[in-house]
Write a protein that holds these residues in place. Structure first.
Motif, PDB file in Angstrom:
ATOM      1  N   PHE A 214     -10.032   6.965   1.345  1.00 24.27           N
ATOM      2  CA  PHE A 214     -10.464   6.041   0.292  1.00 24.27           C
ATOM      3  C   PHE A 214      -9.428   4.945   0.076  1.00 24.27           C
ATOM      4  O   PHE A 214      -8.224   5.176   0.233  1.00 24.27           O
ATOM      5  N   LEU A 215      -9.908   3.785  -0.302  1.00 22.13           N
ATOM      6  CA  LEU A 215      -9.066   2.680  -0.762  1.00 22.13           C
ATOM      7  C   LEU A 215      -9.159   2.656  -2.280  1.00 22.13           C
ATOM      8  O   LEU A 215     -10.258   2.489  -2.832  1.00 22.13           O
TER       9      LEU A 215
ATOM     10  N   PHE B 284      -2.375  -0.764  -3.997  1.00 24.88           N
ATOM     11  CA  PHE B 284      -3.481   0.154  -3.776  1.00 24.88           C
ATOM     12  C   PHE B 284      -3.009   1.332  -2.932  1.00 24.88           C
ATOM     13  O   PHE B 284      -1.953   1.299  -2.308  1.00 24.88           O
ATOM     14  N   PHE B 285      -3.803   2.394  -2.982  1.00 26.89           N
ATOM     15  CA  PHE B 285      -3.551   3.590  -2.201  1.00 26.89           C
ATOM     16  C   PHE B 285      -4.557   3.682  -1.054  1.00 26.89           C
ATOM     17  O   PHE B 285      -5.729   3.312  -1.209  1.00 26.89           O
ATOM     18  N   ILE B 286      -4.090   4.191   0.075  1.00 23.57           N
ATOM     19  CA  ILE B 286      -4.984   4.754   1.076  1.00 23.57           C
ATOM     20  C   ILE B 286      -4.856   6.262   0.896  1.00 23.57           C
ATOM     21  O   ILE B 286      -3.801   6.844   1.158  1.00 23.57           O
ATOM     22  N   LEU B 287      -5.913   6.884   0.419  1.00 23.09           N
ATOM     23  CA  LEU B 287      -5.860   8.274  -0.032  1.00 23.09           C
ATOM     24  C   LEU B 287      -6.823   9.135   0.757  1.00 23.09           C
ATOM     25  O   LEU B 287      -7.966   8.742   1.003  1.00 23.09           O
ATOM     26  N   LEU B 288      -6.376  10.331   1.126  1.00 23.95           N
ATOM     27  CA  LEU B 288      -7.237  11.301   1.777  1.00 23.95           C
ATOM     28  C   LEU B 288      -7.616  12.399   0.795  1.00 23.95           C
ATOM     29  O   LEU B 288      -6.741  12.934   0.097  1.00 23.95           O
ATOM     30  N   ALA B 289      -8.889  12.723   0.748  1.00 29.36           N
ATOM     31  CA  ALA B 289      -9.390  13.759  -0.151  1.00 29.36           C
ATOM     32  C   ALA B 289     -10.526  14.499   0.538  1.00 29.36           C
ATOM     33  O   ALA B 289     -11.276  13.922   1.341  1.00 29.36           O
ATOM     34  N   ARG B 290     -10.664  15.767   0.204  1.00 25.31           N
ATOM     35  CA  ARG B 290     -11.722  16.579   0.810  1.00 25.31           C
ATOM     36  C   ARG B 290     -13.050  16.285   0.129  1.00 25.31           C
ATOM     37  O   ARG B 290     -13.163  16.344  -1.098  1.00 25.31           O
ATOM     38  N   THR B 291     -14.060  15.965   0.949  1.00 30.18           N
ATOM     39  CA  THR B 291     -15.405  15.680   0.448  1.00 30.18           C
ATOM     40  C   THR B 291     -16.411  16.729   0.875  1.00 30.18           C
ATOM     41  O   THR B 291     -17.582  16.655   0.495  1.00 30.18           O
TER      42      THR B 291
ATOM     43  N   VAL C 192       0.840  -1.189   0.000  1.00 26.85           N
ATOM     44  CA  VAL C 192       0.000   0.000   0.000  1.00 26.85           C
ATOM     45  C   VAL C 192       0.878   1.243   0.000  1.00 26.85           C
ATOM     46  O   VAL C 192       1.971   1.249   0.575  1.00 26.85           O
ATOM     47  N   SER C 193       0.415   2.298  -0.673  1.00 27.89           N
ATOM     48  CA  SER C 193       1.026   3.626  -0.562  1.00 27.89           C
ATOM     49  C   SER C 193       0.019   4.544   0.112  1.00 27.89           C
ATOM     50  O   SER C 193      -1.196   4.415  -0.103  1.00 27.89           O
ATOM     51  N   PHE C 194       0.533   5.474   0.906  1.00 29.05           N
ATOM     52  CA  PHE C 194      -0.323   6.339   1.709  1.00 29.05           C
ATOM     53  C   PHE C 194      -0.329   7.736   1.109  1.00 29.05           C
ATOM     54  O   PHE C 194       0.703   8.412   1.078  1.00 29.05           O
ATOM     55  N   GLY C 195      -1.483   8.170   0.606  1.00 25.15           N
ATOM     56  CA  GLY C 195      -1.603   9.445  -0.088  1.00 25.15           C
ATOM     57  C   GLY C 195      -2.132  10.547   0.808  1.00 25.15           C
ATOM     58  O   GLY C 195      -3.353  10.774   0.866  1.00 25.15           O
ATOM     59  N   LEU C 196      -1.233  11.239   1.497  1.00 24.61           N
ATOM     60  CA  LEU C 196      -1.630  12.350   2.357  1.00 24.61           C
ATOM     61  C   LEU C 196      -0.990  13.660   1.895  1.00 24.61           C
ATOM     62  O   LEU C 196      -1.686  14.632   1.602  1.00 24.61           O
ATOM     63  N   SER C 197       0.342  13.728   1.823  1.00 24.63           N
ATOM     64  CA  SER C 197       1.056  14.973   1.530  1.00 24.63           C
ATOM     65  C   SER C 197       0.719  15.501   0.139  1.00 24.63           C
ATOM     66  O   SER C 197       0.464  14.730  -0.790  1.00 24.63           O
ATOM     67  N   GLU C 198       0.743  16.831   0.009  1.00 22.30           N
ATOM     68  CA  GLU C 198       0.452  17.484  -1.263  1.00 22.30           C
ATOM     69  C   GLU C 198       1.508  18.535  -1.560  1.00 22.30           C
ATOM     70  O   GLU C 198       2.217  18.982  -0.655  1.00 22.30           O
ATOM     71  N   PRO C 199       1.637  18.945  -2.827  1.00 18.67           N
ATOM     72  CA  PRO C 199       2.662  19.932  -3.184  1.00 18.67           C
ATOM     73  C   PRO C 199       2.537  21.241  -2.409  1.00 18.67           C
ATOM     74  O   PRO C 199       3.540  21.872  -2.086  1.00 18.67           O
ATOM     75  N   GLY C 200       1.309  21.653  -2.083  1.00 14.04           N
ATOM     76  CA  GLY C 200       1.124  22.947  -1.440  1.00 14.04           C
ATOM     77  C   GLY C 200       1.041  22.916   0.061  1.00 14.04           C
ATOM     78  O   GLY C 200       0.765  23.950   0.681  1.00 14.04           O
ATOM     79  N   GLY C 201       1.264  21.770   0.686  1.00 10.98           N
ATOM     80  CA  GLY C 201       1.107  21.706   2.134  1.00 10.98           C
ATOM     81  C   GLY C 201       2.002  20.675   2.767  1.00 10.98           C
ATOM     82  O   GLY C 201       2.200  19.589   2.223  1.00 10.98           O
ATOM     83  N   GLY C 202       2.544  21.007   3.928  1.00 14.40           N
ATOM     84  CA  GLY C 202       3.355  20.070   4.686  1.00 14.40           C
ATOM     85  C   GLY C 202       2.642  19.703   5.964  1.00 14.40           C
ATOM     86  O   GLY C 202       1.670  18.941   5.967  1.00 14.40           O
ATOM     87  N   THR C 203       3.086  20.283   7.072  1.00 16.67           N
ATOM     88  CA  THR C 203       2.497  19.957   8.369  1.00 16.67           C
ATOM     89  C   THR C 203       1.034  20.372   8.454  1.00 16.67           C
ATOM     90  O   THR C 203       0.216  19.685   9.067  1.00 16.67           O
TER      91      THR C 203
END
Length: 398
Positions: free
Chosen positions: A198-199, A177-184, A131-142
């Motif tokens: 999401f999976l 697969f990814f474990i991904l965080l997205a704004r809903t 699994v890969s964990f999809g949290l970090s984004e180009p525009g945000g760190g902590t």
């Protein structure tokens, strides 16, 4: 060169612990001894490839599922720490990847439905999936929750369409697969709400990856990942819609604990390499380890390593007793292990002098890899901010 290579080979250090934990550590060492040589470690670092065969062997030996049960709780923090320390001391990139796998295990054990456990958790436990964990984004760190721009929009058929970009995603090129965080839901004063987990199978149309060239942890690709109209069925929502970030927050203390374990392994590996070198390398008619200045530096590094070990063990035991990772002790362990790793690798480079920079020898790899844990999974500075508030009761500094 071959003579120099032989000088740094040293047996694994004996560690005082309970019989059950010693048996687990010996299991890990047996698997590593059966699969690894210095040449193999160097190959995967130089080739910047993931040692999938070793990962599979760990799974086949039960060293990913450990003492967890498919439809019960996940593996203990103490068991995870032992496995990750041993990996950190050798195939560090595999250790870093297992931090993510263990995080995936915890999220699926805690929030996964029975169907999700069968489809995603079972192969993850056995080493048949990554699994890969999809949290970090180009525009945000902590402050990722506040700036998260990846969105998931519900469609008329109940599925979600996901669009956005993630950065620094380990293993995304070839995960299953990814474990991904997205704004809903729109951003509110409570930035952590309105985000869903999401999976997502890696084979889903609309996923694009690009590898980032890095100086360390080269056996695990770090990637940019974009999601363009990726369709996800509602049954692939992990946990409660809109509460995904809160679910992930519940795993971050465990991630810090596991990061500390890998950093401790790096520190131990570097120290053992430096001590073996100092014991065997001759200068002015005697071993360089007989020189007082080098002894003092090596002793200081050893004290940091053992101090970090004791704090890690205390944090793991407290976390297992409480049923959830202890935030304060996990943060302290992460700081101590980070300092031990950077300190031991710096000492090792100076003890070995020019040989420390030789790519045929492991010290330069330990030196590069140790830097990861000064900022992952949380920067040392933010970790200190957290401890100032939670441990010392001081006013929040951020």
């Amino acid at each position: 060169m071959q003579e120099a290579l032989n000088l740094v080979e040293a047996p694994p250090r004996a560690i005082a612990e309970t019989p059950d934990r010693a048996a687990l550590r010996n299991r890990v060492r047996s698997v590593l001894a059966a699969h690894l040589t210095p040449e193999r470690l160097r190959y995967f670092d130089e080739a910047e490839e993931y040692d999938l065969e070793l990962f599979r062997a760990l799974g086949e030996s039960g060293l990913i599922q450990l003492d967890g049960e498919l439809h019960g709780s996940g593996p203990s923090h103490a068991a995870q720490s032992i496995v990750l320390e041993e990996l950190g001391a050798g195939p560090t990139s595999i250790g870093v990847s297992l931090v993510v796998q263990f995080m995936g295990l915890e999220l699926l054990h805690t929030h996964g439905s029975a169907e999700q456990r069968e489809r995603f958790l079972a192969p993850l436990r056995s080493g048949d999936a990554r699994v890969s964990f999809g949290l970090s984004e180009p525009g945000g760190g902590t402050d990722i929750a506040r700036v998260m721009s990846t969105t998931a929009v519900r469609l008329s058929d109940g599925s979600f369409s996901i669009n956005g970009a993630k950065k620094w995603i380990g293993g995304a090129m070839d995960c299953d697969f990814f474990i991904l965080l997205a704004r809903t839901a729109p951003l509110t004063d409570s930035a952590v709400d309105g985000i869903t987990t999401f999976l997502i199978p890696r084979s889903s149309p609309g996923i694009h990856t690009e590898e980032i060239d890095t100086m360390g942890i080269r056996g695990l690709a770090q990637c940019d990942v974009t999601f363009e109209n990726v369709r996800v069925p509602p049954e692939f929502v992990l946990g409660d819609e809109g509460r995904g970030f809160r679910q992930v927050l519940g795993t971050l203390n465990g991630e810090r604990l596991n990061g500390a374990a890998v950093a401790l392994g790096i520190a131990r590996g570097a120290l053992d390499t430096a001590v073996a070198w100092a014991r065997n390398r001759q200068a002015f008619g005697r071993a360089v380890g007989s020189f007082q200045a080098l002894q003092h530096d090596l002793v200081d590094a050893a004290v940091k390593v053992e101090s970090a070990r004791l704090l890690l063990q205390r944090a793991a035991d407290a976390s297992d007793a409480a049923g959830t990772a202890d935030g304060t002790l996990s943060a302290m362990a992460k700081l101590a292990a980070s300092a031990a790793a950077t300190g031991a690798t710096d000492t090792g480079m100076r003890v070995m002098a020019g040989w420390g920079m030789a790519r045929a020898l492991p010290m330069q790899r330990f030196f590069r890899d140790a830097r990861l844990y000064t900022f992952a999974p949380l920067t040392d500075e933010m970790t200190r901010n957290y401890l100032g508030e939670k441990m010392l009761g001081l006013e929040r500094s951020y």
